[in-house]
Design a protein around this motif. Sequence first.
Motif, PDB file in Angstrom:
ATOM      1  N   UNK A 281       0.854  -1.195   0.000  1.00 13.49           N
ATOM      2  CA  UNK A 281       0.000   0.000   0.000  1.00 13.49           C
ATOM      3  C   UNK A 281       0.885   1.237   0.000  1.00 13.49           C
ATOM      4  N   UNK A 283      -0.213   4.627  -0.787  1.00 12.12           N
ATOM      5  CA  UNK A 283      -0.776   5.942  -0.489  1.00 12.12           C
ATOM      6  C   UNK A 283      -1.938   5.795   0.470  1.00 12.12           C
ATOM      7  N   UNK A 284      -2.267   6.918   1.075  1.00 13.23           N
ATOM      8  CA  UNK A 284      -3.305   6.886   2.111  1.00 13.23           C
ATOM      9  C   UNK A 284      -4.654   6.456   1.573  1.00 13.23           C
ATOM     10  N   UNK A 286      -5.270   4.525  -1.103  1.00 10.94           N
ATOM     11  CA  UNK A 286      -5.325   3.252  -1.836  1.00 10.94           C
ATOM     12  C   UNK A 286      -5.970   2.186  -0.946  1.00 10.94           C
ATOM     13  N   UNK A 287      -6.621   1.246  -1.600  1.00 11.93           N
ATOM     14  CA  UNK A 287      -7.298   0.197  -0.848  1.00 11.93           C
ATOM     15  C   UNK A 287      -6.970  -1.166  -1.460  1.00 11.93           C
ATOM     16  N   UNK A 288      -6.748  -2.144  -0.621  1.00 13.07           N
ATOM     17  CA  UNK A 288      -6.433  -3.484  -1.138  1.00 13.07           C
ATOM     18  C   UNK A 288      -7.295  -4.519  -0.437  1.00 13.07           C
ATOM     19  N   UNK A 309      -0.495 -11.015   2.559  1.00 12.66           N
ATOM     20  CA  UNK A 309       0.169 -10.014   3.393  1.00 12.66           C
ATOM     21  C   UNK A 309      -0.062  -8.637   2.788  1.00 12.66           C
ATOM     22  N   UNK A 310      -0.481  -7.712   3.629  1.00 14.80           N
ATOM     23  CA  UNK A 310      -0.677  -6.321   3.202  1.00 14.80           C
ATOM     24  C   UNK A 310       0.183  -5.441   4.075  1.00 14.80           C
ATOM     25  N   UNK A 311       0.839  -4.503   3.482  1.00 10.38           N
ATOM     26  CA  UNK A 311       1.619  -3.610   4.328  1.00 10.38           C
ATOM     27  C   UNK A 311       2.214  -2.478   3.528  1.00 10.38           C
ATOM     28  N   UNK A 312       2.779  -1.497   4.249  1.00 12.61           N
ATOM     29  CA  UNK A 312       3.438  -0.372   3.571  1.00 12.61           C
ATOM     30  C   UNK A 312       4.867  -0.751   3.212  1.00 12.61           C
ATOM     31  N   UNK A 313       5.567   0.174   2.597  1.00 15.59           N
ATOM     32  CA  UNK A 313       6.987  -0.053   2.319  1.00 15.59           C
ATOM     33  C   UNK A 313       7.737  -0.133   3.638  1.00 15.59           C
ATOM     34  N   UNK A 314       8.610  -1.106   3.714  1.00 17.11           N
ATOM     35  CA  UNK A 314       9.338  -1.321   4.953  1.00 17.11           C
ATOM     36  C   UNK A 314      10.294  -0.159   5.241  1.00 17.11           C
TER      37      UNK A 314
ATOM     38  N   UNK B 397      -8.245  -3.911   3.297  1.00 16.98           N
ATOM     39  CA  UNK B 397      -7.311  -3.011   3.967  1.00 16.98           C
ATOM     40  C   UNK B 397      -7.392  -1.636   3.314  1.00 16.98           C
ATOM     41  N   UNK B 398      -7.799  -0.657   4.094  1.00 20.14           N
ATOM     42  CA  UNK B 398      -7.979   0.681   3.550  1.00 20.14           C
ATOM     43  C   UNK B 398      -6.967   1.679   4.071  1.00 20.14           C
ATOM     44  N   UNK B 400      -2.771   2.499   4.449  1.00 23.64           N
ATOM     45  CA  UNK B 400      -1.467   2.046   3.943  1.00 23.64           C
ATOM     46  C   UNK B 400      -0.488   1.692   5.062  1.00 23.64           C
ATOM     47  N   UNK B 402      -1.192  -0.242   7.576  1.00 20.36           N
ATOM     48  CA  UNK B 402      -1.598  -1.493   8.230  1.00 20.36           C
ATOM     49  C   UNK B 402      -0.698  -2.646   7.810  1.00 20.36           C
ATOM     50  N   UNK B 403      -0.419  -3.514   8.744  1.00 22.87           N
ATOM     51  CA  UNK B 403       0.340  -4.733   8.419  1.00 22.87           C
ATOM     52  C   UNK B 403      -0.569  -5.922   8.701  1.00 22.87           C
ATOM     53  N   UNK B 404      -0.963  -6.582   7.627  1.00 23.93           N
ATOM     54  CA  UNK B 404      -1.921  -7.686   7.774  1.00 23.93           C
ATOM     55  C   UNK B 404      -1.335  -8.948   7.176  1.00 23.93           C
ATOM     56  N   UNK B 405      -1.414 -10.012   7.912  1.00 22.27           N
ATOM     57  CA  UNK B 405      -0.889 -11.286   7.420  1.00 22.27           C
ATOM     58  C   UNK B 405      -1.941 -12.365   7.593  1.00 22.27           C
TER      59      UNK B 405
END
Lengths: 367, 468
Positions: A281, A283-284, A286-288, A309-314, B397-398, B400, B402-405
Motif C-alpha cells: 500500500x 498511499x493513504x 489506496x485500498x487493497x 500479506x498487506x503492508x506499507x513499504x518497509x 485493507x484501507x 497504507x 496497516x500490516x496484515x498477514x
Amino acid sequence: MSSPYLEHANTDKAAHIWRYTPWKRAHPTGTINEVPQSESPEISISLVDGTSVPDGITIEPATESDIERLGHELDFDHGTAAPKFIAAVAKKTMILKIENKIKVETPLIVTITTSGDICASRLLIDIGSQVEAEIITLIEGNANWTGILREGQYGSNSIINDVVTQITGNRLVRCDALSLCRDAQVKAGTVNASSSQAKIDIRHWLNEPGSSLKVNGSILSSNENHLDSHIEITHSGRQTHSRLEWHSACGGKSNTTGTGMLRIDAGAKGADAGQLFHNLLLSEKAKANSIPELEVLESEVVGCGHGTANGPIDEQQLFYLSTRGLDEEQARAALIAAFLNTPLSDMGSNLLHGWLVERIEKHLNLI
Amino acid sequence: MSEDAREAVGDYKAGWHDPENATIRFDYGLSEQVVRDISALKNEPEWMTEIRVKAFHHFMERPMPTWGNMHMLEEIDFDKVCYYLRSSNATEKNWEDVPEDIRNTFERLGIPEAEQKWLSGVTAQYESEAVYHSIREDLEEQGVIFLDMDSGLREYEGIVKEYFCSVVPFSDNKFSALNTAVWSGGSFIYVPSGVHVEMPVQAYFRINAKNMGQFERTLIIADEGSSIHYVEGCTAPTYSTDSLHSAVVELIAMPGAHIRYSTVQNWSANVYNLVTKRGVAHENATIEWIDGNIGSKLTMKYPAVILKGEGSHAEVISVAYSGKGQHQDAGAKIHHLASNTTSKILSKSISKNGGRGSYRGMVTVSPKAENCKVNVVCDALLLDEASRSDTYPTMEVGNSGARCEHEASVSKVSDDQLFYLMSRGHSEEEALALIVNGFFEPFTRELPMEYAVELNQLMSLEMEGSIG
C-alpha cells in the motif's frame, strides 16, 4: 447467439468473485441484459526480435470443431456471466495453434490491438504436446471497453511461459480458462499497469497427472484504477503442483482486489499447492482487498496452503537504501520496482523479462 | 434413542434425555402472536415487545443466506420448532430448590461440582429459561451483577435498554432477527470499574426437549479497567429430529477492560447452531473469544470484535472438530476502526469420517485506522479421504500503514509423527489421539484446566476407531 449469456446474466452478489466488482459494473453498458454490438480487434503474431514466425505456429479463425474441442468443456461456476458475455459479443473466434514438438527460443508476441467503443475477442489456445515456447499476449489499443476470452489447453509434456499484459488501456474484462495436459509445465503471468478498470478471471485446471503450474501476477495500480483479479486453480489429477504469487503495488486512490480459489478435488492424491497474495500500500487513499480461498477434498496431499500479506513499504529497507545514498523518492521507486519484479522475473526467460521490464518501467513514475 | 440417531451421533456421551415436564410449552411454529405471548409471559416493558415484533417481521422478510451450507440451511423447518418451553417456574439460587429431574441432569454434567471447585458464579439454562443461578457473595458485594437475562431486564432495565441490540442489531442477519424476536434466558453481566473477577463465571445451556429452539441472549458489560472470564458449555440429547440453537452474544469492553469469552460447544449432531457473537472494544480494551466447536449438525458462528477505541486488541482462538454428517462453518471477524489496534486469529480444524470444516473470516482496516496489525493463521487436518476442509478468508485493507498477514495450511497427520510415537510404545490410535490433542493445544491451554482436561478426553473419544 446471446441466449446462453442471458441465462447467466444475473450474478450472485454473495459470490466472492462479484463482491468488489459486480458484473453490472464490469459490463460495458451497465445494463446486464444488453448484448451490444462490438468491434473485433486486430490480432497478429510476431517474434520479440522481429524475425519471422516459425512454421507450425499459426493464428487463424477457429472452426466450429475447434470451439467444440477447446471452448466449452470448462466450467466458470459463479463467474459464468463474463466469459459467456464475451463469447456472445465477440464477432470472431481466433485460434492460436502451436503444433507438436515445436521449440521456439525467442518469445512469441500475440498482439491484440483494440479499437472503437466496445471491442471483444475470443481466442482459443491449442498448444501441442512437447512444445517449448514463450508467449506474450499484448493487449493494446484505445477501445473504451475490451473483452478477451482465452480458452484452450497446454499439451502433454509442453513447457510454456504464457504472459498476458495490458500496459495501457481503458476498461478490461479478461477471462482465461485453460487446462494442463499430462506433465505439462506452465508459467502463467499477468502484468497489468494502468487499466482504468480491470476485471480479470483466470482459471486453470490440472486434470492430468504430473502437471505443474506457476501463476504470477505483477499489478501496478495508480490514480483511480480499479483492478480486480480472481485466480482459480483446480487440481483433479494426481501428483500435480501449483504455486500462485500475486504482487500488487497500490498507489493513488486505486482499489485493488485479489481473490483466489485453490481447489483440490477428491482423488487428486499427491497435490502440492500454494498461493500468496502480497499488497504493497503506497498511499493513504489506496485500498487493497484479498480473499485467498482454499477447498480441499483430498487428504493425501503433499501440502496446501495460502497466505496474504498487506503492508506499507518497509521503513528499515528505506533507511538502508538512504544510507547508500539514495534519496527517499529513489529508494521508494527501487523498492516498488523490486516488489513488482519478484513475480515478473519468474515469468520466463531473461529475454522475456527484459521485454516486460522495459514496458512497465515508465509506469512506475505514476505512483 | 432411535437407530438413526445412534448412527448419527455415535458415542455422544451427553445424548440422554429426561422426560419432558414442561410447565409451559408453546405450540410449534412462529407468528407475531407467539412473539407477543413470550413477551407478555415475561411481563416485559413495551419497548422490548416492540423490538421483538420488529425483529420478527425482519426475520420473516429476510431470505436465507445465499452462502455457506445452503443445502443444510434449507432443511430447517421453522414451523416445526418449539420457540418457548419452560420446565421450571423460577430461577433458583440453591441447587436443592431446582426440580429434581433438572438438577439430576446438571449433576450428570458435573455443573454443581465445578461450581464448588473453580467458578465465581454459575447460570444453568434448561430449555428456554435459566433454572439456577448463583454468584459468589464477595463479587456481589463488589457490585458485580451476574443474572440471567430476564432478571437483568427486570432489575436493570436502564442498562439493558442502553446496550441491548447496540452491538448486534436485530437486522444484522436472519438469525439475529430470530433471536431478538424470541429470545429467552442467557446471561446479563455487569462488572464495575476496576473490578477483576479472578475465577471464571460459567453458563451451561441444555436443550432437553425434541424439536426445541433455544434462543438465549447474553449481554456482558465490563466497565473501565475491569476484567472477566465467561465460560459457556452446551449439550443436548440425541434425537433423530433437529433442534435449533440461535443465540446472540453482545460484549462491551469499556476503556482498559478485558473480556474473555470461552465456549465449548458440544451439541448433539441433530442441533443447528447458528450463533451471532460480537463485541465492541473501546480504548485499550481487550476482547478474546476462545471458541471450541465439537458438536452440532451445522455450526455457523463467526465471533466478531469491533475495535472501536485506540489501542484495543482482539484475539480469537477457535478449534473445530467435524465428524460424520457435521459441518463446522466457523471463523472470526475483526473490524479495525481505530488506530494502533491489533488482532490475532488462530483457527484449527480437524475433519474426519466425511465431516467438513470451514474457516470463514473477515478482517477490515478502515482508512482512518493507522498502524494496525493483524495476524491470521488457519491450520486444518484431514484424517481421511471422505472429509473436506475449506478456508474462506477476506481481508479489506484501507490504510497504507496497516500490516496484515494471513496464512493457512491443510495437511494430513504426518507419518513421521505417527511412527515416532508408535516407536515409543503407543498404539496407532493412541498416537493419533496424542497428535490431535497436540494440534488443539494452543486452544486448550487457554481454557480453564478442568475444561481442557474434558476437551482432551472428548477428543480422544472421538478419535476411537479412527484407525483401520
